[in-house]
Design an enzyme around this catalytic site. Structure first.
Site, short mmCIF file in Angstrom:
data_model
loop_
_atom_site.label_atom_id
_atom_site.label_comp_id
_atom_site.label_asym_id
_atom_site.label_seq_id
_atom_site.Cartn_x
_atom_site.Cartn_y
_atom_site.Cartn_z
N LYS A 13 0.86 -1.37 -0.14
CA LYS A 13 0.37 -0.02 -0.42
C LYS A 13 0.87 1.57 -0.41
O LYS A 13 0.72 2.66 -0.56
CB LYS A 13 -0.82 -0.02 1.77
CG LYS A 13 -0.52 0.39 2.64
CD LYS A 13 -1.58 -0.01 3.78
CE LYS A 13 -0.92 -0.04 4.77
NZ LYS A 13 0.03 1.23 5.81
N ARG A 88 -5.15 3.24 11.86
CA ARG A 88 -5.07 1.11 12.52
C ARG A 88 -6.13 0.93 12.66
O ARG A 88 -6.33 -0.29 12.85
CB ARG A 88 -3.94 1.03 12.93
CG ARG A 88 -2.81 1.79 11.98
CD ARG A 88 -1.41 1.57 12.54
NE ARG A 88 -0.38 1.96 12.11
CZ ARG A 88 0.35 1.30 11.52
NH1 ARG A 88 -0.03 -0.30 11.03
NH2 ARG A 88 1.18 2.07 10.59
N ARG A 123 12.67 -10.22 0.69
CA ARG A 123 12.60 -8.69 0.76
C ARG A 123 14.07 -8.18 1.19
O ARG A 123 14.66 -9.16 2.28
CB ARG A 123 11.87 -8.11 1.31
CG ARG A 123 12.29 -5.97 1.07
CD ARG A 123 10.98 -5.39 1.70
NE ARG A 123 10.46 -6.03 2.62
CZ ARG A 123 9.70 -4.61 3.42
NH1 ARG A 123 9.17 -3.81 2.58
NH2 ARG A 123 9.39 -4.63 4.74
N ARG A 156 15.81 -7.58 7.17
CA ARG A 156 15.30 -6.84 8.51
C ARG A 156 14.67 -8.17 9.44
O ARG A 156 13.76 -9.15 8.64
CB ARG A 156 14.26 -6.15 7.97
CG ARG A 156 14.98 -4.62 7.03
CD ARG A 156 14.08 -3.54 6.77
NE ARG A 156 12.33 -4.00 7.02
CZ ARG A 156 11.79 -3.27 6.21
NH1 ARG A 156 11.73 -1.98 6.24
NH2 ARG A 156 10.03 -3.02 6.95
N ARG A 167 2.79 -9.93 12.79
CA ARG A 167 1.96 -8.72 12.12
C ARG A 167 0.44 -8.55 11.57
O ARG A 167 -0.07 -7.92 11.82
CB ARG A 167 3.33 -8.11 11.42
CG ARG A 167 4.48 -7.59 12.03
CD ARG A 167 5.90 -6.98 11.37
NE ARG A 167 5.23 -5.91 10.59
CZ ARG A 167 5.59 -5.47 9.24
NH1 ARG A 167 6.87 -6.05 8.64
NH2 ARG A 167 5.46 -4.33 8.61
#
Length: 210
Positions: A13, A88, A123, A156, A167
C-alpha cells in the site's frame, strides 16, 4: 481528494500511495514519517510522543491523532492528501471523523497472507542507504550488494516469517475491521494485489478515479 490506503503489512500500500501521490500532486502522509518529523521539529505533539518513545512505550492514540491533525493543517494538504498507516483501528477512524476530516475514497490493497509472507521473506534492504530489493522481483546487479551505494543487503528482522505472521495477526484483529467501517459509507474500493506492481497500480488508479 482525500484518500486513505488500507492493506496488510507487506501488501504494497505504501508503494501505491506514493504513486497516487505523484499522479495527483497531493502528499502521501505516512504515520511513521510524520511522527519522526514531529520529533525532529520539536512540535508540541512531537515532544509528547518523544516522552513515550524514550520509555519504550507505544505512542497513544490521542498523541498520534494530534500529530495527524497538525500535519493536515499544512499548506500542501489544501488540495488533498493520502493517509498511509492511519487509521489503524476503529477508534482512530472515529477520531478522524470527529475532527471533521472528510474522506473521499478508501483504497484497500488486498493480498493473501501466504503471498505477503513469501514476498516479505524475499525482501532485502541495504544496511547503508536503506534501498529495497527482492530476491525474485527486484534483484540487485550483484547478489547481496546494493546497486546504489555498494552496501551489504540484509533481511530486516521484521521481515522474518515468524514476525510477519505476528504482524498479520495483529492486522486482522485491529485493522481489518476498518473495511466494514468504510464499506458502510460507500467509500471503500478493494484492489486485488497483482504479482507485478504496475498491474496493481493500474487497478489502483482505476479505483481512485471510480
Amino acid at each position: 481528494m482525500n484518500i486513505i490506503f488500507l492493506g496488510a503489512p507487506g501488501a504494497g500500500k505504501g508503494t501505491q500511495a506514493e504513486i497516487v501521490s505523484k499522479q495527483y500532486g497531493i502528499p502521501a502522509i505516512s504515520t511513521g514519517n510524520i511522527i519522526r518529523a514531529a520529533l525532529k521539529n520539536g512540535t508540541e505533539m512531537g515532544l509528547k510522543a518523544k516522552a513515550y518513545i524514550e520509555e519504550g512505550k507505544l505512542v497513544p492514540d490521542e498523541v498520534v491523532i494530534g500529530i495527524i491533525q497538525e500535519r493536515l493543517k499544512e499548506p500542501d494538504c489544501e488540495k488533498g492528501f493520502i493517509l498511509d498507516g492511519f487509521p489503524r483501528t476503529i477508534p482512530q477512524a472515529e477520531a478522524l471523523d470527529a475532527m471533521g476530516v472528510l474522506i473521499d475514497k478508501v483504497i484497500d490493497i488486498d493480498v493473501p497472507d501466504e503471498a505477503i509472507a513469501a514476498r516479505m521473506a524475499g525482501r532485502r534492504v541495504c544496511k547503508n542507504c536503506g534501498a529495497s530489493y527482492h530476491i525474485e522481483y527486484k534483484k540487485p546487479a550483484v547478489d547481496g550488494v546494493c546497486n546504489e551505494c555498494g552496501g551489504e543487503l540484509v533481511q530486516r528482522t521484521d521481515d522474518a516469517p515468524e514476525t510477519v505472521l505476528e504482524r498479520l495477526k495483529v492486522y486482522h484483529t485491529e485493522t481489518e475491521p476498518l473495511k466494514d467501517y468504510y464499506a458502510k459509507t460507500g467509500k471503500l474500493r478493494t484492489v486485488k494485489g497483482q504479482e507485478k506492481v504496475e498491474d496493481t497500480t493500474a487497478l489502483t488508479l482505476k479505483a481512485v478515479e471510480d
